[in-house]
Design a protein around this motif. Structure first.
Motif, PDB file in Angstrom:
ATOM      1  N   ARG A  90       0.813  -1.222   0.000  1.00 55.44           N
ATOM      2  CA  ARG A  90       0.000   0.000   0.000  1.00 55.44           C
ATOM      3  C   ARG A  90       0.845   1.271   0.000  1.00 55.44           C
ATOM      4  NH1 ARG A  90      -2.821  -3.567  -0.891  1.00 55.44           N
ATOM      5  NH2 ARG A  90      -4.704  -4.294   0.109  1.00 55.44           N
ATOM      6  N   TYR A  91       2.102   1.186   0.436  1.00 57.28           N
ATOM      7  CA  TYR A  91       2.933   2.366   0.612  1.00 57.28           C
ATOM      8  C   TYR A  91       4.238   2.207  -0.155  1.00 57.28           C
ATOM      9  CZ  TYR A  91      -0.273   2.730   4.521  1.00 57.28           C
ATOM     10  OH  TYR A  91      -1.409   2.780   5.278  1.00 57.28           O
ATOM     11  N   TRP A  92       4.583   3.231  -0.966  1.00 63.68           N
ATOM     12  CA  TRP A  92       5.849   3.222  -1.694  1.00 63.68           C
ATOM     13  C   TRP A  92       6.195   4.647  -2.108  1.00 63.68           C
ATOM     14  CZ3 TRP A  92       1.429   1.042  -3.869  1.00 63.68           C
ATOM     15  CH2 TRP A  92       0.885   1.720  -4.949  1.00 63.68           C
ATOM     16  N   SER A  93       7.425   4.812  -2.559  1.00 62.39           N
ATOM     17  CA  SER A  93       7.884   6.091  -3.088  1.00 62.39           C
ATOM     18  C   SER A  93       8.300   5.889  -4.536  1.00 62.39           C
ATOM     19  CB  SER A  93       9.080   6.613  -2.283  1.00 62.39           C
ATOM     20  OG  SER A  93       9.691   7.697  -2.957  1.00 62.39           O
ATOM     21  N   ALA A  94       7.628   6.589  -5.439  1.00 61.78           N
ATOM     22  CA  ALA A  94       8.013   6.545  -6.845  1.00 61.78           C
ATOM     23  C   ALA A  94       9.348   7.260  -7.030  1.00 61.78           C
ATOM     24  CB  ALA A  94       6.939   7.191  -7.709  1.00 61.78           C
ATOM     25  N   GLU A  95       9.566   8.313  -6.264  1.00 58.55           N
ATOM     26  CA  GLU A  95      10.808   9.085  -6.353  1.00 58.55           C
ATOM     27  C   GLU A  95      12.024   8.246  -5.954  1.00 58.55           C
ATOM     28  OE1 GLU A  95      12.874  12.879  -4.091  1.00 58.55           O
ATOM     29  OE2 GLU A  95      10.701  12.703  -4.068  1.00 58.55           O
ATOM     30  N   ARG A  96      11.916   7.519  -4.838  1.00 56.76           N
ATOM     31  CA  ARG A  96      13.045   6.718  -4.343  1.00 56.76           C
ATOM     32  C   ARG A  96      12.987   5.259  -4.790  1.00 56.76           C
ATOM     33  NH1 ARG A  96      11.758  10.274  -0.532  1.00 56.76           N
ATOM     34  NH2 ARG A  96      10.464   8.926   0.729  1.00 56.76           N
ATOM     35  N   GLN A  97      11.879   4.864  -5.452  1.00 60.19           N
ATOM     36  CA  GLN A  97      11.697   3.480  -5.897  1.00 60.19           C
ATOM     37  C   GLN A  97      11.874   2.511  -4.734  1.00 60.19           C
ATOM     38  OE1 GLN A  97      10.737   2.246  -9.239  1.00 60.19           O
ATOM     39  NE2 GLN A  97       9.951   4.313  -8.892  1.00 60.19           N
ATOM     40  N   GLU A  98      11.114   2.780  -3.654  1.00 60.28           N
ATOM     41  CA  GLU A  98      11.161   1.960  -2.439  1.00 60.28           C
ATOM     42  C   GLU A  98       9.752   1.606  -1.996  1.00 60.28           C
ATOM     43  OE1 GLU A  98      15.054   3.836  -0.215  1.00 60.28           O
ATOM     44  OE2 GLU A  98      13.074   4.571   0.386  1.00 60.28           O
ATOM     45  N   ALA A  99       9.631   0.437  -1.374  1.00 53.47           N
ATOM     46  CA  ALA A  99       8.373  -0.008  -0.774  1.00 53.47           C
ATOM     47  C   ALA A  99       8.470   0.128   0.739  1.00 53.47           C
ATOM     48  CB  ALA A  99       8.108  -1.462  -1.137  1.00 53.47           C
ATOM     49  N   TYR A 100       7.317   0.308   1.387  1.00 54.52           N
ATOM     50  CA  TYR A 100       7.262   0.443   2.845  1.00 54.52           C
ATOM     51  C   TYR A 100       6.162  -0.461   3.399  1.00 54.52           C
ATOM     52  CZ  TYR A 100       9.719   4.568   1.286  1.00 54.52           C
ATOM     53  OH  TYR A 100      10.589   5.405   0.640  1.00 54.52           O
ATOM     54  N   ALA A 101       6.448  -1.065   4.537  1.00 59.20           N
ATOM     55  CA  ALA A 101       5.513  -1.999   5.155  1.00 59.20           C
ATOM     56  C   ALA A 101       4.314  -1.301   5.800  1.00 59.20           C
ATOM     57  CB  ALA A 101       6.233  -2.855   6.191  1.00 59.20           C
ATOM     58  N   SER A 102       4.480  -0.023   6.143  1.00 58.00           N
ATOM     59  CA  SER A 102       3.407   0.692   6.842  1.00 58.00           C
ATOM     60  C   SER A 102       3.545   2.188   6.607  1.00 58.00           C
ATOM     61  CB  SER A 102       3.488   0.418   8.347  1.00 58.00           C
ATOM     62  OG  SER A 102       4.697   0.980   8.863  1.00 58.00           O
ATOM     63  N   ALA A 103       2.512   2.924   7.006  1.00 60.55           N
ATOM     64  CA  ALA A 103       2.568   4.384   6.924  1.00 60.55           C
ATOM     65  C   ALA A 103       3.683   4.910   7.825  1.00 60.55           C
ATOM     66  CB  ALA A 103       1.223   4.977   7.315  1.00 60.55           C
ATOM     67  N   GLU A 104       3.877   4.278   8.969  1.00 56.88           N
ATOM     68  CA  GLU A 104       4.928   4.698   9.899  1.00 56.88           C
ATOM     69  C   GLU A 104       6.312   4.545   9.269  1.00 56.88           C
ATOM     70  OE1 GLU A 104       2.437   2.534  10.697  1.00 56.88           O
ATOM     71  OE2 GLU A 104       1.281   3.849  12.011  1.00 56.88           O
ATOM     72  N   ALA A 105       6.540   3.437   8.562  1.00 52.73           N
ATOM     73  CA  ALA A 105       7.823   3.220   7.888  1.00 52.73           C
ATOM     74  C   ALA A 105       8.022   4.261   6.793  1.00 52.73           C
ATOM     75  CB  ALA A 105       7.899   1.809   7.314  1.00 52.73           C
ATOM     76  N   SER A 106       6.967   4.584   6.067  1.00 48.89           N
ATOM     77  CA  SER A 106       7.031   5.598   5.023  1.00 48.89           C
ATOM     78  C   SER A 106       7.394   6.956   5.615  1.00 48.89           C
ATOM     79  CB  SER A 106       5.691   5.676   4.292  1.00 48.89           C
ATOM     80  OG  SER A 106       5.688   6.716   3.363  1.00 48.89           O
ATOM     81  N   LEU A 107       6.764   7.325   6.715  1.00 49.83           N
ATOM     82  CA  LEU A 107       7.046   8.595   7.384  1.00 49.83           C
ATOM     83  C   LEU A 107       8.482   8.621   7.900  1.00 49.83           C
ATOM     84  CD1 LEU A 107       6.229  11.347   8.473  1.00 49.83           C
ATOM     85  CD2 LEU A 107       5.329  10.180  10.507  1.00 49.83           C
ATOM     86  N   LYS A 108       8.933   7.532   8.472  1.00 47.01           N
ATOM     87  CA  LYS A 108      10.310   7.468   8.974  1.00 47.01           C
ATOM     88  C   LYS A 108      11.302   7.739   7.846  1.00 47.01           C
ATOM     89  CE  LYS A 108      13.628   4.660  11.412  1.00 47.01           C
ATOM     90  NZ  LYS A 108      13.939   3.445  12.099  1.00 47.01           N
TER      91      LYS A 108
END
Length: 68
Positions: free
Chosen positions: A42-60
């Protein structure tokens, strides 16, 4: 319905979607390293081409790369 291939997928992260480049069952969170099933991604960054397990990981990651 086809079952996903075992192992890690390679994914291209787009702004509002993602494209599977190499099939697999999961991707890894760029912050925690935990596997994320593609159907749960559900969470990723197109800019950094990274996936995140949660909203908290994305914010971190955001705070690490952008500052407070």
């Amino acid at each position: 319905r086809r079952l996903p291939q075992p192992g890690e997928a390679i994914v291209e992260y787009l702004q509002s979607d993602f494209r599977v480049v190499r099939t697999g069952a999961y991707v890894r969170c760029a912050v925690t390293g935990e596997p994320i099933a593609l159907e749960d991604l559900r969470y990723w960054s197109a800019e950094r081409q990274e996936a995140y397990a949660s909203a908290e990981a994305s914010l971190k990651r955001y705070l690490e790369t952008r500052g407070r």
